[in-house]
Scaffold this motif. Structure first.
Motif, mmCIF file in Angstrom:
data_model
loop_
_atom_site.group_PDB
_atom_site.id
_atom_site.type_symbol
_atom_site.label_atom_id
_atom_site.label_comp_id
_atom_site.label_asym_id
_atom_site.label_seq_id
_atom_site.Cartn_x
_atom_site.Cartn_y
_atom_site.Cartn_z
ATOM 1 N N PRO A 271 0.823 -1.222 0.000
ATOM 2 C CA PRO A 271 0.000 0.000 0.000
ATOM 3 C C PRO A 271 0.857 1.273 0.000
ATOM 4 O O PRO A 271 0.874 2.024 0.956
ATOM 5 C CB PRO A 271 -0.817 -0.124 1.291
ATOM 6 N N ILE A 272 1.568 1.518 -1.100
ATOM 7 C CA ILE A 272 2.365 2.750 -1.186
ATOM 8 C C ILE A 272 1.440 3.930 -1.407
ATOM 9 O O ILE A 272 0.274 3.782 -1.733
ATOM 10 C CB ILE A 272 3.404 2.691 -2.330
ATOM 11 N N HIS A 273 2.003 5.122 -1.226
ATOM 12 C CA HIS A 273 1.162 6.322 -1.255
ATOM 13 C C HIS A 273 0.785 6.767 -2.651
ATOM 14 O O HIS A 273 -0.200 7.461 -2.837
ATOM 15 C CB HIS A 273 1.853 7.432 -0.466
ATOM 16 N N ALA A 274 1.579 6.381 -3.654
ATOM 17 C CA ALA A 274 1.226 6.726 -5.026
ATOM 18 C C ALA A 274 0.214 5.721 -5.547
ATOM 19 O O ALA A 274 0.526 4.842 -6.350
ATOM 20 C CB ALA A 274 2.476 6.769 -5.896
ATOM 21 N N GLY A 275 -1.031 5.849 -5.058
ATOM 22 C CA GLY A 275 -2.073 4.881 -5.385
ATOM 23 C C GLY A 275 -2.292 4.736 -6.887
ATOM 24 O O GLY A 275 -2.630 3.650 -7.375
ATOM 25 N N MET B 287 -2.083 15.278 1.363
ATOM 26 C CA MET B 287 -1.252 15.731 2.481
ATOM 27 C C MET B 287 -0.986 14.623 3.500
ATOM 28 O O MET B 287 0.046 14.622 4.160
ATOM 29 C CB MET B 287 -1.908 16.933 3.173
ATOM 30 N N ALA B 288 -1.914 13.669 3.603
ATOM 31 C CA ALA B 288 -1.697 12.589 4.564
ATOM 32 C C ALA B 288 -0.446 11.788 4.199
ATOM 33 O O ALA B 288 0.273 11.312 5.081
ATOM 34 C CB ALA B 288 -2.925 11.670 4.615
ATOM 35 N N SER B 289 -0.152 11.645 2.893
ATOM 36 C CA SER B 289 1.059 10.942 2.478
ATOM 37 C C SER B 289 2.305 11.716 2.894
ATOM 38 O O SER B 289 3.289 11.144 3.365
ATOM 39 C CB SER B 289 1.060 10.758 0.959
ATOM 40 N N TYR B 290 2.254 13.020 2.706
ATOM 41 C CA TYR B 290 3.401 13.847 3.111
ATOM 42 C C TYR B 290 3.586 13.812 4.624
ATOM 43 O O TYR B 290 4.712 13.788 5.124
ATOM 44 C CB TYR B 290 3.228 15.290 2.621
#
Lengths: 453, 453
Positions: free
Chosen positions: B334-338, B422-425
């Motif tokens: 589950p990486i952030h770059a969905g 922003m949650a990924s950052y």
């Protein structure tokens, strides 16, 4: 379906090289700010611990133009000139003979007009050897802008963010941290002001007034540190005039002259930035637009406030400024356009209003968000809650034109996008948003508490 | 401080009037998609219940150019042409002799390149009498784009959003609703596919595969309804070539020719859109750039997958497509770059890669977010997680140039902003983000489950 032009762009070589100062062109000068203790006009020495000398000079300047330094233009170039757009798709939806133009400031890195002043404020401080700026922020638009600006000059940035926003709006907080800023929830243990509040109210949600007190105190603690303010002051409005100067060129490109200019007003910097260059043209007899401030029904400083000396902050620490005010103790209802939730109005905008160069109306937030949905579904851009007021006012005017058959040219500023304001839209879409009754009694009490000089 | 040009703009009259189809220019045609039952090439009749005939024709077109309809250009004009920017401030930070250019697609209303295809897909459906489109969305970029596009033509839009995103990313959901879309958390009770899953797993968090099944089923239920897909297919990549066509004109303005083109690849539409017009120039001998796909280390379909027929979805309902695949059962970390979290690669990008016209590398997300912070603090724009991969690859190349002293010209596409990410950052800034070990055993098992023809 049309192939007529809708977007009016300028080349980066056409960024204005001077800011415009409306003060010398006005029939009389604005009343000076007064020292809260002596009630004498505030001098440069009073302000030097907080601001660099270049900005203090701009605050009282009587020069018509101020050169924009190359080091500022170099950063403006990241997003300026901003586009001017004719909202043809919205016009078609409204079936109006009016032409609606909007100047879009949401293209800046921070997403609003605020970097127009954050960048020069950071630059002048940097030039005078300041390595650290402090400020306060509510929802975070201003803090984001200053964080971006200080990053451009390798400066530190410390932001006191109102505790309730700090906890509830983590996205804005993260955006400030992306730009390298240090965040403090306010009230904090880092200042005397914060500690005093926390001692009495350990769970205080904070307020913009408290956050200002903390940021100012922190700036005074260190020689390498100054304070930055995002609206209200003359030098802030000065920097924002790049909006109106570009819009003038772009309206020429569009071969249009505004009959009506509407701008949303909180502290007044977006409105001043858009309208002051047009006021110059109006005073010189080159055009004669109606210029209208649009304020939220919940914080109607121009339409319901009094024009008198009052404090800029909620606590009463700042110089006294002659402005339209609801009373510094007035706490507007928690509307979603947090950037317009201010008890006063920029002294210079107040003065322009008193001179009869601008008029004002107030609009409730439900009408504003209804307008925002019409705008988003036609023009694509989701506006921040603040400029929904300007859009609602433009739509009111365009509908009047439909009734009268007049094809007026309306100009407004879309001062920011709403990508970080989705919770407000959700509140509207789910029917939870309300227009509250205006608190008449609170207004009476707040105005009674304004100092009498 | 520099006064050299950094931003290269085109006028709205310079929007390309044709999409470019790379297929006829390639030395051999791509292998056709096959029917999952018969293993025979899929024909127009197989696709007609899902797509309008105009798009089916584009899917198999061998014409080099396809005219862009006026009704599409009229909407493209809201944000196109998008800017090309030379990242001079990033170059200075890196102290590199390389020149870095990026084409910025985040200026679209939805904030990414996806509306480039959402708009024509909506338009062609509208032309053929379709009044309602269904689609699936994960994080919400594609759903937002289709919601915006359908709003332009007065069509209904129903989006099945993966339950876990629906619950955890309310901002994207709200943005789709602003544009008037109807949202369903998937699995839903509205389809047989959804009900079957819910009967077994009432608390299912959903998956893109399930959401696709639901959207397809809903499209098949009504004559007035079709389905829309945001990547992978030939017609989607065709529409995205406006990116590369504009970039070609803008590179000429900048008097620069790319030595290296890097693009992030998930389904492949952003990469194809940027690179295909440059592949045309390369094949014609007019320039000779290295063209590089950048994929996440967690979903490396080109660098670790196999080139073979596989299903496009996770369940195995779609036609079989010849593509680089990790196996349709492979579930990336589950990486952030969905948007890059896909088991396969567009057949056309896979084919171009097999022909040796493009190369590939993979990068872990920690390096990508480090690159994103460098980018945001210099160039201002906060990138979406997906294009952080392209930025990281551009920085790798620029650093190699610093070592070798070469002043290469690097071109990339910044395919979206990160305002809703922003949650990924926050995860990166707080140290919670990780690069996980690649699941070798899962890959082996997933490849073993790919059908053998």
């Amino acid at each position: 379906m049309t192939t007529e032009r809708s977007t009016f762009l300028l080349d980066e070589t056409q960024i204005p090289t001077q800011w415009y100062n409306v003060v010398p062109d006005l029939p009389e000068p604005p009343p000076p700010p007064l020292h809260p203790g002596t009630h004498e006009p505030v001098g440069p020495d009073d302000l030097a611990p907080l601001f660099p000398m270049a900005l203090i000079e701009q605050e009282v300047s009587t020069e018509q133009y101020v050169d924009i330094p190359g080091g500022v233009l170099d950063v403006y170039r990241i997003w300026r000139p901003s586009p001017l757009v004719r909202a043809r798709r919205l016009e078609r939806l409204l079936d109006t003979p009016a032409k609606i133009f909007f100047k879009y400031e949401g293209v800046s890195p921070a997403g609003s007009h605020k970097p127009n002043t954050a960048v020069p404020q950071a630059w002048y401080n940097h030039q005078e050897g300041v390595t650290r700026l402090t400020t306060e922020t509510g929802a975070g638009q201003w803090g984001t802008s200053l964080a971006f600006a200080t990053a451009q000059y390798g400066m530190d940035c410390e932001v006191w963010q109102v505790r309730s926003s700090y906890d509830q709006k983590p996205a804005r907080r993260t955006m400030m941290e992306i730009y390298g800023a240090t965040l403090h929830a306010s009230p904090s243990e880092l200042t005397e002001a914060g500690r005093t509040i926390l001692a009495e109210h350990p769970d205080s949600p904070g307020s913009l007034g408290i956050a200002i007190s903390e940021a100012v105190e922190a700036a005074l603690q260190r020689d390498d540190t100054r304070y930055a303010l995002g609206s209200v002051l003359n030098h802030v409005l000065l920097h924002q005039t790049v909006i109106g100067e570009e819009a003038l060129l772009q309206m020429q490109q569009a071969e249009a002259t505004p009959d009506v200019i509407v701008g949303c007003t909180g502290g007044g910097s977006n409105f001043g930035g858009l309208s002051f260059p047009f006021i110059r043209e109006k005073l010189a007899g080159r055009m004669d637009p109606v210029i209208r401030c649009v304020e939220p029904a919940a914080a109607p400083s121009l339409t319901r406030g009094e024009y008198r000396y009052d404090f800029g902050d909620a606590i009463g620490m700042t110089p006294l400024m002659k402005m339209h005010t609801l009373g510094h103790g007035f706490i507007p209802d928690p509307i979603h356009a947090g950037g317009l939730r201010y008890h006063g109005m920029a002294p210079l905008v107040s003065h322009v209003y008193e001179l009869g160069l601008a008029e004002a109306e107030s609009i409730g937030q439900l009408e504003c968000f209804e307008a925002a949905l019409m705008f988003a579904r036609t023009q694509g851009i989701v506006p921040a809650p603040e400029p929904t007021h300007a859009i609602a006012a433009a739509i009111r005017e365009a509908r009047r034109c439909k009734e009268t058959g007049e094809s007026k040219t309306i100009l407004t500023a879309l001062c920011g996008h709403g990508h970080l304001d989705m919770a407000s839209y959700e509140s509207y879409l789910t029917g939870r948003m309300q227009d509250l009754d205006f608190p008449e009694e609170q207004l009476t009490a707040a105005l009674a508490a304004v100092p009498t000089l």
